[in-house]
Design a protein around this motif. Sequence first.
Motif, PDB file in Angstrom:
ATOM      1  N   GLU A 439       0.839  -1.209   0.000  1.00 35.61           N
ATOM      2  CA  GLU A 439       0.000   0.000   0.000  1.00 35.61           C
ATOM      3  C   GLU A 439       0.863   1.243   0.000  1.00 35.61           C
ATOM      4  N   ARG A 440       1.948   1.177   0.871  1.00 38.47           N
ATOM      5  CA  ARG A 440       2.836   2.343   0.966  1.00 38.47           C
ATOM      6  C   ARG A 440       3.520   2.587  -0.373  1.00 38.47           C
ATOM      7  N   LYS A 444       3.200   5.730  -2.641  1.00 37.60           N
ATOM      8  CA  LYS A 444       4.344   6.498  -3.120  1.00 37.60           C
ATOM      9  C   LYS A 444       4.246   6.683  -4.630  1.00 37.60           C
ATOM     10  N   LYS A 445       3.903   5.527  -5.298  1.00 42.09           N
ATOM     11  CA  LYS A 445       3.786   5.566  -6.757  1.00 42.09           C
ATOM     12  C   LYS A 445       2.711   6.555  -7.162  1.00 42.09           C
ATOM     13  N   LEU A 446       1.625   6.524  -6.398  1.00 46.63           N
ATOM     14  CA  LEU A 446       0.482   7.390  -6.693  1.00 46.63           C
ATOM     15  C   LEU A 446       0.883   8.857  -6.577  1.00 46.63           C
ATOM     16  N   GLU A 451       2.384  13.726  -9.173  1.00 48.92           N
ATOM     17  CA  GLU A 451       3.307  14.815  -9.482  1.00 48.92           C
ATOM     18  C   GLU A 451       3.543  14.883 -10.982  1.00 48.92           C
ATOM     19  N   GLU A 452       3.689  13.661 -11.596  1.00 50.51           N
ATOM     20  CA  GLU A 452       3.894  13.608 -13.045  1.00 50.51           C
ATOM     21  C   GLU A 452       2.723  14.247 -13.769  1.00 50.51           C
ATOM     22  N   TYR A 453       1.512  13.842 -13.307  1.00 54.45           N
ATOM     23  CA  TYR A 453       0.307  14.389 -13.928  1.00 54.45           C
ATOM     24  C   TYR A 453       0.261  15.902 -13.761  1.00 54.45           C
ATOM     25  N   GLN A 454       0.712  16.318 -12.567  1.00 55.46           N
ATOM     26  CA  GLN A 454       0.719  17.756 -12.276  1.00 55.46           C
ATOM     27  C   GLN A 454       1.589  18.475 -13.304  1.00 55.46           C
TER      28      GLN A 454
END
Length: 863
Positions: A439-440, A444-446, A451-454
């Motif tokens: 989950e962690r 983190k990936k999320l 951030e990438e999407y941002q």
Amino acid sequence: MKSTYNQLVSRIKLLETELERYKKGEQLQKENLNDDFVVLKKAHRSILREYNSIIKELAGKNTLIYEAEKKTRNIFQNIPIAFQTLDKEGKIVDINNYWLALLGYERNDVAGKPFINFIQPEYIHSFEEHFQLLKKKVEFSQVQLPLICSNDSVIHVLCYSYTIFNEEDSLYQIHFTLNNIENKNKSTESLTESECKLEPLLSNLPGMAYRCINKKGWPLEFVSEGCLDLTGYTKEELCINGIIEYGELIHPDDRDFIWSEVQKAYQGKKQFEFEYRITTRQGIQKWVWERGTFLDKKNSSNDNILEGFITDITQRKNTEYTLKESEEHYKAMFYHNKSVMLLIDPSDGKIIDANESAIKYYGYSLKQLITMNIDDINILSSEEIRKEMKKAVSEERNFFQFKHKLADGQLRDVQVYSGKIIMHSKEFLYSIIHDNTNERLNEKKLIEQNEEYQTMNETLQESLERIKKINEELEISKEKAEESDRLKSVFLANMSHEIRTPMNGIMGFASLLKRPELSGEKQKQYIRIIENSGKRMLNTLNDLIDISKIEAGQVTINNEHTNINVQLRNLFDFFFREANEKGLCLTLQKKLSTEDSILYTDKEKLYAVLTNLIKNSIKYTKKGGIDVGYNVVGQTIEFFVKDTGIGISKERQKAIFDRFVQADLSPSNQYEGVGLGLAISKAYVEMLGGKIWLESTEGQGSTFYFSVPYHHEEEHETDWDSINKSANRHSPEKKPIILIVEDDEIANFYLTEILKDRSDKLLFSNNGKDAVKICKENNNIDIVLMDIKMPVMDGYAATKEIKSFRPELPIVAQTAFAMTGDKEKALNFGFDGFITKPIKEVELLKLIKSFINGPMLTNGGHA
Ligand code: ADP
């Protein structure tokens, strides 16, 4: 408490009644009583037990208890059974009157003495064994002893003992009932009678007392009233010849074990005690506890007899069962739980227990885990772990996020729920561990993805903005393109008009001139028309060349000192007649004195701008006047040309400075011009370091302004003086001697026509070489007009040679190449002046005058 007390009081009352009865019948039945009290003493023991516990509960609390004790003591002292109480050392604490009477002692002989003093020495050891057994918490036991009486005779007694333990669980006192067994055989016959006497007492006990034959089926010889409560059968129904044997009530699965236990007890001459199930008359299953013993006698059929007591323990069993069940339930919940669970001692972090999931998860065996400390698993420092455990114990925090190390060295993210539990009055931590590494990781990936999407979003936003901007620019370009399309059409129509109209004039009137019958007047008129058409065409061509040069970046600035007052005066003189002819009033305003009105600027460009503005004013004004002048504003000179003409609409005011743009776009535009004058003027003004603008109201007139830097310099005086000086070298009477170097006949003729009356002598040469020769031979020549492109020797070579022997002689280059740089090249080479073909008479005369200040202009024709 109160009910227990009431029960006790009623029992005591019963006992008192019994006592009275025994006292009354003492004379009659004394010898039978000893044996018969076996059952009674058990009852007594039970009462004593209860009494003790109640005394313990109520001690010192109220006087009723004291009363109860007094009564009990009374019974104890007077009952016809020998009682004694020993302390844990085996010393006599108390004895009753019957005891003293039985052995023949006084109370003082006995109190505080060890009981063994009264036992026949050979039997002391068996008493000691018995005593040790009692110390080991065998609550109820019996031993047969020969006791020494005061008269040294021996009495055999059977001692039944009952131990009392204090709160600390150590032996406190032992109560003994001593049965004289010397006369036991005598008493059997009167058994039934004594039973009758005991019955009311026994019926008050919770359970049933019995005597039965040692046979399968357990035929009962006697049973107390309690059997009804316990089994649902009356004592008649249960006893021999009743409707059911007690053995039938016993659960079939328990019958064998009971049989064998009882037989074992018989072999070992011991008491038996066990728990088993019975089924009552109502079909209810009950758990019972039974304790019994074999009697030392047999019945008439020679059967072994046993006596005992059975009581209902269903409630206790059920509680036990529920407890066991719930314990097992909780054990299962811990051990077989799918969640990883640990039990930790918070004082030192030791792992106390771990469940199957924990064993599987951490990869250690249970044996290993329970020797480990939580520090071996949690990667935090011991100090930090202690801090967190403190929080969990104080319930300040229950959820934690840790990193745990597995047996294979893997580090995992875990979420821990830790809570306090109390076991055996000690605090423990009960921890449930949930692995949330994935989950962690996902989290983190999320976050990273977010951030990438941002960033992508931002880039997209930027792209969108850029696209928007491009779109806007495209829109503007489109509008511009459409506008430029429209302008192009207007421009083409305009250009065509501006070329064809004068061309038409030239061609038409040139052919009319050929007519032989044409009068002199007509000829002159036609020639004027041809000249004007030529001028118009030349204006258009000049504007086209100028704008091309500007756009090609080929125009350079040649600053020199120039007197703006003089320039404005010349312009005024030049346009005065034209304005007059149109009925317009031309006025001139000069703010500075002649001395101060000198600018260091590109004279020709300044002149071109002013010419263009004045020309436009005259062109676009039908009546009223034109005012030309300048103002000094700080470090600039602001020129203005103000008219009362047609004016320009607000929307067109900015556009008219663009090339080929006119204010009036309609096809009916009646004004000459191709829309280049203001574009050229703007470019020139900016090159001079200034700016151009206008104020205009449609139908009322326009004022065009432009600024140029104004640097007032002292040295201009010198320059101006030197010019004057050089101009004044010649006396006013003397006209100059001019050498014309020109290979083209027409040009030669044209120059001759202009200059013949304005000079003392004209000399001619059609190539450079001759020119050099003529100059050498005539050192009185005042000025040379030198063509550039010539046969034999060109103008450059000739000028170079002439300058070698007559450096002061002014040589003016005249050329048909009006291209950029030609003038600069000529001046840099050594020419003193430069004039472009077609040569305008006025310009030529002005130029010559600037070198020779003679009477040629005033004397000769006009400017
Ligand atoms: P043009 O050769 O057409 O006169 P210009 O560049 O000199 O070209 O002027 C551009 C246009 O500006 C003109 O066509 C005219 O419409 C307008 N214009 C210039 N000067 C004036 C003025 N003094 N009064 C009214 N309109 C003017």
